[in-house]
Write an enzyme that holds these catalytic residues in place. Structure first.
Site, PDB file in Angstrom:
ATOM      1  CB  CYS B 148      -0.923   0.009   1.208  1.00 42.55           C
ATOM      2  SG  CYS B 148      -2.149  -1.294   1.106  1.00 42.55           S
ATOM      3  CG  HIS B 149       0.500   3.640   2.166  1.00 47.47           C
ATOM      4  ND1 HIS B 149      -0.389   2.793   2.773  1.00 47.47           N
ATOM      5  CD2 HIS B 149      -0.241   4.536   1.498  1.00 47.47           C
ATOM      6  CE1 HIS B 149      -1.616   3.184   2.492  1.00 47.47           C
ATOM      7  NE2 HIS B 149      -1.567   4.235   1.731  1.00 47.47           N
ATOM      8  N   GLY B 150       4.433   1.158   0.861  1.00 47.99           N
ATOM      9  CA  GLY B 150       5.859   0.911   0.717  1.00 47.99           C
ATOM     10  C   GLY B 150       6.654   0.701   1.990  1.00 47.99           C
TER      11      GLY B 150
END
Lengths: 427, 184
Positions: B148-150
């Site tokens: 999702c956001h690394g």
């Protein structure tokens, strides 16, 4: 411009009703004879379009709720049942899901119109604030509605957004977790979550409708702003709302609905993530989670910040800052037609929001195609500009910018000289 | 009715305050059930523990089991993964706490404190950023990568890079036999 009423009941029944409930008087004064600046352009047609779209969403939504089952086991199948078996179910659902997109398209044009012509300035601050509240409720409603089909994107959108509140743990340990479990009704997004989201998704549009009434009320006290941003000085500056703006609004509404129909009938899934046609699976996160297009700029802001709590603050702050725009803009001139510098910063803001939307649709570690230039610095720059526009540029421009001279009146600007010979309409 | 001066409290003032107070208490008393009904119900709380047999899991493999509606990763680590995780000094970690429900809250995030047997990492497989399920055997540290956001985690499930603030949580669990665990 809320003046005295010009309504005269013509029949015995309307006279009788007017003494008991002056509802026809209200309709006449607000939708027929209401004096409206004669120079409103295309960009002023979105208020009517938005009211229409709210109606579309409520009507199609109520009908869809007759077939939808808010249960983790059955929600996905019930949506497929609507699409395949319910008579015209495909039409109703495509209208509802794409209707949300067109609702947001219209609201964005409406908001940027307000920012360009300075419609938030005195005496329309309360009108603007109610509008921001409507927009925030629209986002909440759209998010809740997006979770209802219980596809993969629905489930993971619900997970990610509710987890935003867990960031409170970083300042008040355990409070954030307690809030998320309270929102979920469990230890993860599940059946209780879906049920309450459905309940609230049904409720909020009616709250929005109530705020729309206040929004229109607050509009009708000072009257419309206009592209020149100068005050109405007398009857020569206005025309009655009907037929002038009813016809104009209806014309642009028709164009808007044609565009809406093209998408509903020919491109109904163009704005949907294909992953949402995969049933929700709590054990597998899709490789890329993205919100609907209308929330992408905020998503890009959230992801551009490497710290959890600060990212969430930046996300919600981007909405909250809008509430203070009437006081952040220090310029005395409303319309950017007469603000040469502000106009350029405004278009930069429009570009910035589109850029953030583009960046929000890609993975945070992605690079611009064919160049190898990473996107992350641009997302940070874009986020910084968004905040700078409201917190630095608008307050400072009012002090340093020299506006162009304003026209003497709406009438002289629209009709030219010889205004005095033009009869004042409708009075 | 007796006449009094305006600044002197009357019996009517008392009645107003008493009535408003009673009404306020009543509203608060009614509000709490409205709020608390949204918390996890008794039936949700009842599904609190599960048992799992470790023997089918091969070295280098990870399986996922459901516990309280959440995924729990059961990962049998290779010798290299164990060595990699143990080589990292705790002082270099973004989150210095073990986040292990079986240990005190202030236990340090050493690899030893993250599990009871070095081979077996048993962990709630939820990214501490915004609740996505990280992908295993991916990312710069060979541990986990959240799509999702690394956020990136190492082979002990400790946050190393990205927006997640904390190490992934270790649920309460115990060994019932050499290859059987009870989670919860």
């Amino acid at each position: 411009m809320a003046g005295h009423s010009t309504y005269v009941p013509k029949t015995g029944f309307t006279r009788w009703l007017d003494d008991r409930l002056p509802i026809l008087r209200l309709a006449n004064d607000t939708m027929m004879t209401f004096p409206t600046p004669r120079n409103l352009n295309f960009w002023y047609s979105f208020g009517g379009i938005l009211t229409f779209m709210l109606g579309i969403q409520i009507v199609t939504g109520i009908v869809l709720a007759m077939h939808y089952v808010p249960s983790a086991d059955k929600a996905f199948d019930s949506v497929e049942n609507i699409m395949r078996d319910v008579n015209y179910g495909w039409l109703l659902r495509y209208m509802h899901s794409n209707g949300a997109s067109f609702f947001f398209l219209a609201v964005y044009l409406h908001i940027f119109r307000g920012l360009y012509y300075g419609s938030y300035k005195a005496p329309r601050e309360v009108l603007w604030i109610i509008g921001v509240l409507i927009y925030v409720l629209m986002i909440a409603t759209a998010f809740l509605g997006y979770t209802l089909p219980w596809g993969q994107m629905s489930f993971w959108a619900a997970t990610v957004i509710t987890n935003l509140f867990s960031s409170i743990d970083q300042v008040l340990p355990h409070v954030g977790t307690a809030i998320t479990q309270w929102l979920w009704g469990g230890f993860a997004v599940g059946d209780p979550t879906l049920n309450r989201f459905f309940s609230l998704h049904y409720l909020l549009p009616f709250v929005i409708a109530g705020l729309v009434v206040l929004h229109i009320w607050a509009l009708h006290v000072p009257g419309n702003n206009n592209p020149l941003g100068i005050d109405v000085r007398g009857p020569q500056d206005t025309v009655p709302f009907h037929p002038y703006y009813t016809v104009k609004d209806a014309f642009y509404l028709c164009l808007f609905v044609i565009l809406f129909a093209i998408v509903v009938f020919y491109l109904p899934n163009s704005l949907v993530e294909p992953d949402n046609y995969v049933p929700a699976n709590p054990l597998v996160t899709p490789p890329e989670i993205v919100p609907e297009w209308y929330l992408l700029p905020f998503y890009a802001m959230l992801r551009s910040i490497p710290q959890k709590l600060f990212g969430v603050i930046v996300l919600f702050g981007a909405l909250a800052v809008l509430l203070f725009v009437p006081w952040l803009d220090t310029s005395r001139v409303r319309s950017m037609r007469f603000r040469p510098l502000a106009k350029q910063f405004f278009w930069a803001l429009v570009f910035d929001c589109i850029l953030l939307g583009y960046l929000g649709a890609h993975r945070p570690d992605a690079a611009f195609p064919g160049t190898g230039i990473p996107m992350l610095p641009f997302a940070r720059l874009g986020t910084a500009y968004y905040y700078a526009y409201f917190l630095l540029i608008l307050p400072l421009l009012g002090i340093f910018e020299t506006p162009k001279p304003l026209p003497a009146s709406i009438a002289t600007s629209v009709i030219g000289s010889g205004v005095e010979q033009v009869n004042a309409p409708a009075e | 009715m007796a006449t009094t001066t305006a600044d002197e409290p009357t019996r009517r003032d008392f009645i107003h305050i008493a009535a408003a107070s009673a009404g306020g208490v009543g509203l608060v008393a009614l509000a709490w059930p409205m709020i608390d009904q949204m918390n996890p119900s008794a039936s949700v709380l009842a599904l609190s523990s599960i048992e799992f047999d470790l023997s089918p899991v091969e070295e280098g493999q990870q399986v996922t089991v459901m516990w309280r509606g959440k995924p729990v990763f059961v990962r049998r680590r290779t010798q290299k993964e164990i060595a990699d995780a143990r080589a990292v000094p705790v002082s270099s970690l973004p989150d210095p706490l073990a986040r292990n429900a079986n240990l005190p809250d202030n236990a340090a995030a050493t690899d030893q404190n993250r599990m009871s047997k070095p081979e077996w990492l048993i962990m709630v497989g939820i990214c501490t950023h915004l609740g996505c399920i990280p992908l295993d055997h991916q990312g710069d540290y060979g541990g986990y990568l959240c799509p999702c956001h690394g956020s990136q985690y190492d082979t002990a499930g400790r946050i190393r890079k990205g927006p997640a603030p904390e190490n992934m949580y270790i649920p309460p669990y115990s060994y019932l036999g050499p290859s059987k665990i009870k989670i919860g």
